[in-house]
Each structure stands twice: as structure tokens, then as C-alpha cells.
Design a protein around this motif. Structure first.
Motif, PDB file in Angstrom:
ATOM      1  N   SER A   1     -22.211  19.371 -66.763  1.00 42.95           N
ATOM      2  CA  SER A   1     -20.755  19.345 -66.946  1.00 42.95           C
ATOM      3  C   SER A   1     -20.134  20.731 -66.904  1.00 42.95           C
ATOM      4  CB  SER A   1     -20.416  18.671 -68.280  1.00 42.95           C
ATOM      5  OG  SER A   1     -20.999  19.372 -69.359  1.00 42.95           O
ATOM      6  N   SER A   2     -20.936  21.781 -67.178  1.00 45.84           N
ATOM      7  CA  SER A   2     -20.369  23.134 -67.140  1.00 45.84           C
ATOM      8  C   SER A   2     -21.462  24.180 -66.988  1.00 45.84           C
ATOM      9  CB  SER A   2     -19.576  23.420 -68.422  1.00 45.84           C
ATOM     10  OG  SER A   2     -20.428  23.455 -69.546  1.00 45.84           O
ATOM     11  N   VAL A   3     -21.091  25.261 -66.343  1.00 47.51           N
ATOM     12  CA  VAL A   3     -21.903  26.477 -66.275  1.00 47.51           C
ATOM     13  C   VAL A   3     -20.945  27.637 -66.501  1.00 47.51           C
ATOM     14  CG1 VAL A   3     -23.369  27.967 -64.873  1.00 47.51           C
ATOM     15  CG2 VAL A   3     -23.554  25.487 -64.640  1.00 47.51           C
ATOM     16  N   GLY A   4     -21.258  28.496 -67.478  1.00 46.24           N
ATOM     17  CA  GLY A   4     -20.330  29.576 -67.799  1.00 46.24           C
ATOM     18  C   GLY A   4     -21.017  30.908 -67.964  1.00 46.24           C
ATOM     19  N   GLU A   5     -20.230  31.971 -67.874  1.00 47.92           N
ATOM     20  CA  GLU A   5     -20.718  33.331 -68.077  1.00 47.92           C
ATOM     21  C   GLU A   5     -20.164  33.871 -69.388  1.00 47.92           C
ATOM     22  OE1 GLU A   5     -21.255  35.648 -63.892  1.00 47.92           O
ATOM     23  OE2 GLU A   5     -19.200  35.325 -64.555  1.00 47.92           O
ATOM     24  N   THR A   6     -21.037  34.370 -70.240  1.00 51.76           N
ATOM     25  CA  THR A   6     -20.606  35.018 -71.470  1.00 51.76           C
ATOM     26  C   THR A   6     -21.346  36.338 -71.629  1.00 51.76           C
ATOM     27  OG1 THR A   6     -22.310  34.098 -72.937  1.00 51.76           O
ATOM     28  CG2 THR A   6     -20.337  32.739 -72.549  1.00 51.76           C
ATOM     29  N   ILE A   7     -20.911  37.101 -72.608  1.00 49.66           N
ATOM     30  CA  ILE A   7     -21.668  38.268 -73.025  1.00 49.66           C
ATOM     31  C   ILE A   7     -23.015  37.790 -73.557  1.00 49.66           C
ATOM     32  CG2 ILE A   7     -21.808  39.875 -74.980  1.00 49.66           C
ATOM     33  CD1 ILE A   7     -20.401  41.141 -72.726  1.00 49.66           C
TER      34      ILE A   7
END
Length: 334
Positions: free
Chosen positions: A57-63
Motif C-alpha cells: 500500500s505504500s513505500v516511503g523515504e524517511t531519515i
């Protein structure tokens, strides 16, 4: 035998301590900073080991990076924060720096033309397990010479996070950093997290790495870790033995991550334990130990408050983080 205390054994004090105490503190963090690519939870089945594609449902970039995560948590709580680390001379390194500065963190980043900024792929599974696939060349290349020591002096507390990742820092670099911090009047913490070499490298190499950290303990005020990490590092069969060993090796005190049992603080032969604060719903499950440790660092010089009072406030912040009321880990800046 160590004396184990709970609130029934400790005199209750006034409940003046609240989150405003964090704003009176400051923290300088030395550790890893990288990009985390995070997936929504996957079903852990055999299809992941065959050719194909798995939609999420999601792929994200974080620190990412233990040190960076701790710096962002401290800044979100209102403390004055500086971060020292290493990135590549690349676009990702510039994005990492922009993310730090946008959140009010003073960034002191060395840039390595030969080593790229790091990335970790964080695979989350529906059963609650996680697996990280990491490539962190710039962080692994960190040396004592990369550190701007003038950035340390305006702060109360130094955290050396990700202590196992840089060979150069293991070989005397950490000792030099801690000595400089103590001479400048800072308190020093280390996050004694799990060494990726444990269980994989040869016994002699593992012992040499452990000895490198042991040699730095006389300059350490607070050691932070969970029960498994503390026992493995000290090679003791139980927590009581591990805590005694760390003090014998020179550490002043130990902050213990006890998971569902709460948090503990070991000092002068006594372990004070506070149960966790109630959590209504679990939004965040990873990173709770980092949040607990950051709180205890920021409260370390709050001598008016007792250890149980500090633990209770730290546990409340952890519970709020788990409920999603605190968002400590930001998305990566464009």
C-alpha cells in the motif's frame, strides 16, 4: 546481590516534572545518518523468495540511522541539538543535510568523495517482524578527524550512537571523542545496540570489538541497551550480572530497555524499575528504545527530579510515540 527497587521501595516525590524539562537541555549526537526506504507490512510467505512482484500500500523515504533518529527525537521534544556524522559528496547527502536543518538541528557533516551516502531498505511484515537491508559506506568511513569538536562544547550531553559501525572509531576514535567531551564538561552516553558482527564473525574478532568499547567505558556516564544486548556484550547469563559488569568496567550508570516491563536505571548497585505507561493503540512499535534513551539523556542533569520520576516521564513519552501522538522520524527532504 543488587537491590531491585520499584515505586513501593522509593519515596514518592512531587510530580512537577513534565515535557518542559526537555527544552532546558541540549544534546550532541555522533552517529549514522542515511535514507530509510520503508514498505507497508508484507505477508511473510514463500513467494518473496521467487521471481515476481509484491504490491504494497505504500513505500516511503524517511531519515534513518540510530544517531539521526535520536537527534530528531530530541529536537522534536524541544531540546537544542547538533548532529555530527558523515555522508557522501552526492545529492542524497545534501538531502540528508537539508532534513536536519529544516528541523532545527545544527548539521556538522563530513563529506566523502569516495564513499556514497547510505541507504537502508526496511522490510516490515504483517507478523510484526522487520528486516533491514543496508548499504552504509559513508557512515562506516567515519573517523575522529571527521568530527568538528567545536560543535560539541555548547551542549550538555553527548550521545555516541551506532557505536559498532565504524572500524576507525572503534580503534581509539571513540575514546578520544569521549575524553574531549568530558573535558568540555559534557556527560556521555553510548547506545550499546546489537553489533552486526555478533553471531557471524569469528570469536577473536568479536572479542576485539567488544574490548574496544569496554576500553571507552570509564568516560561513559550512561550506557543504554536492552536486556539481550547488555547480556551479549558482557557475556553474562543474567541482567544482574551484566549490570554489575558494566559498572566494574567503568560506566557510571545503565538505562535498561525492558520492553513490556517498562524501563530501568541501574546505579550504585540498585536497579530502579518503572512499569510502562498505558498505550491505547499501537501505531509505532519500532524505535521505542531510542525514544526512551533520548528522554533519559535530556533529563540527566535534572537533579531536582528523582530517577523514578524521570523514568515515568520517559515512559509517558514512549507511550505517546507508540500511539502516534509524537512523530519523531520525518520524511526525507526533496
Amino acid at each position: 546481590m543488587a537491590k531491585f527497587k520499584t515505586m513501593s521501595d522509593v519515596a514518592k516525590v512531587s510530580s512537577f516534572l513534565d515535557e518542559s524539562a526537555f527544552k532546558q537541555s541540549s544534546l550532541c549526537v555522533v552517529g549514522n545518518i542515511n535514507r530509510d526506504v520503508k514498505t507497508a507490512p508484507l505477508r511473510p510467505d514463500e513467494s518473496l523468495f521467487r521471481d515476481g512482484e509484491t504490491p504494497v500500500s505504500s513505500v516511503g523515504e524517511t531519515i534513518g540511522g540510530g544517531g539521526a533518529n535520536s537527534a530528531f527525537a530530541a529536537a522534536a521534544l524541544g531540546a537544542r541539538v547538533a548532529f555530527l556524522g558523515k555522508v557522501g559528496a552526492d545529492g542524497l547527502g545534501r538531502r540528508l543535510e537539508r532534513t536536519l536543518t529544516r528541523h532545527g538541528i545544527a548539521a556538522h557533516l563530513a563529506r566523502d568523495k569516495a564513499q556514497a551516502s547510505g541507504t537502508s531498505i526496511a522490510l516490515a511484515f504483517e507478523n510484526g517482524q522487520r528486516h533491514f537491508i543496508s548499504c552504509l559506506p559513508a557512515s562506516r568511513a567515519l573517523t575522529f578527524a571527521d568530527l568538528d569538536l567545536t560543535a560539541i562544547t555548547p551542549h550538555q550531553h553527548l550521545l555516541r550512537a551506532d557505536i559498532w559501525f565504524s572500524e576507525a572509531m572503534l580503534q581509539k576514535g571513540n575514546q578520544r571523542l569521549f575524553q574531549a567531551a568530558r573535558q568540555a564538561g559534557l556527560d556521555v552516553s553510548i547506545d550499546l545496540n546489537w553489533d552486526p558482527h555478533w553471531g557471524h564473525a569469528g570469536a577473536e574478532e568479536i572479542q576485539l570489538r567488544k574490548q574496544s568499547v569496554r576500553a571507552a567505558l570509564p568516560w561513559v556516564n550512561l550506557v543504554h541497551g536492552n536486556v539481550r544486548e547488555l547480556k551479549e556484550f558482557t557475556q553474562e547469563a543474567d541482567l544482574e550480572g551484566a549490570l554489575k559488569r558494566l559498572i566494574d568496567w567503568g560506566a557510571e550508570a545503565v538505562v535498561v530497555h525492558l520492553g513490556e516491563k517498562g524501563a530501568g536505571y541501574y546505579h550504585r548497585g540498585s536497579l530502579v524499575v518503572e512499569p510502562p505507561a498505558p498505550v491505547k493503540s499501537r501505531v509505532n512499535t519500532a524505535g521505542t528504545g531510542d525514544v526512551l534513551s533520548v528522554c533519559m539523556m535530556l533529563l540527566h542533569r535534572c537533579k531536582e527530579a528523582s530517577i523514578p520520576e524521570r523514568l515515568r516521564l520517559a515512559n509517558r513519552i514512549v507511550a505517546q510515540f507508540m500511539e502516534g501522538r509524537h512523530q519523531f522520524i520525518p520524511p526525507l527532504a526533496d
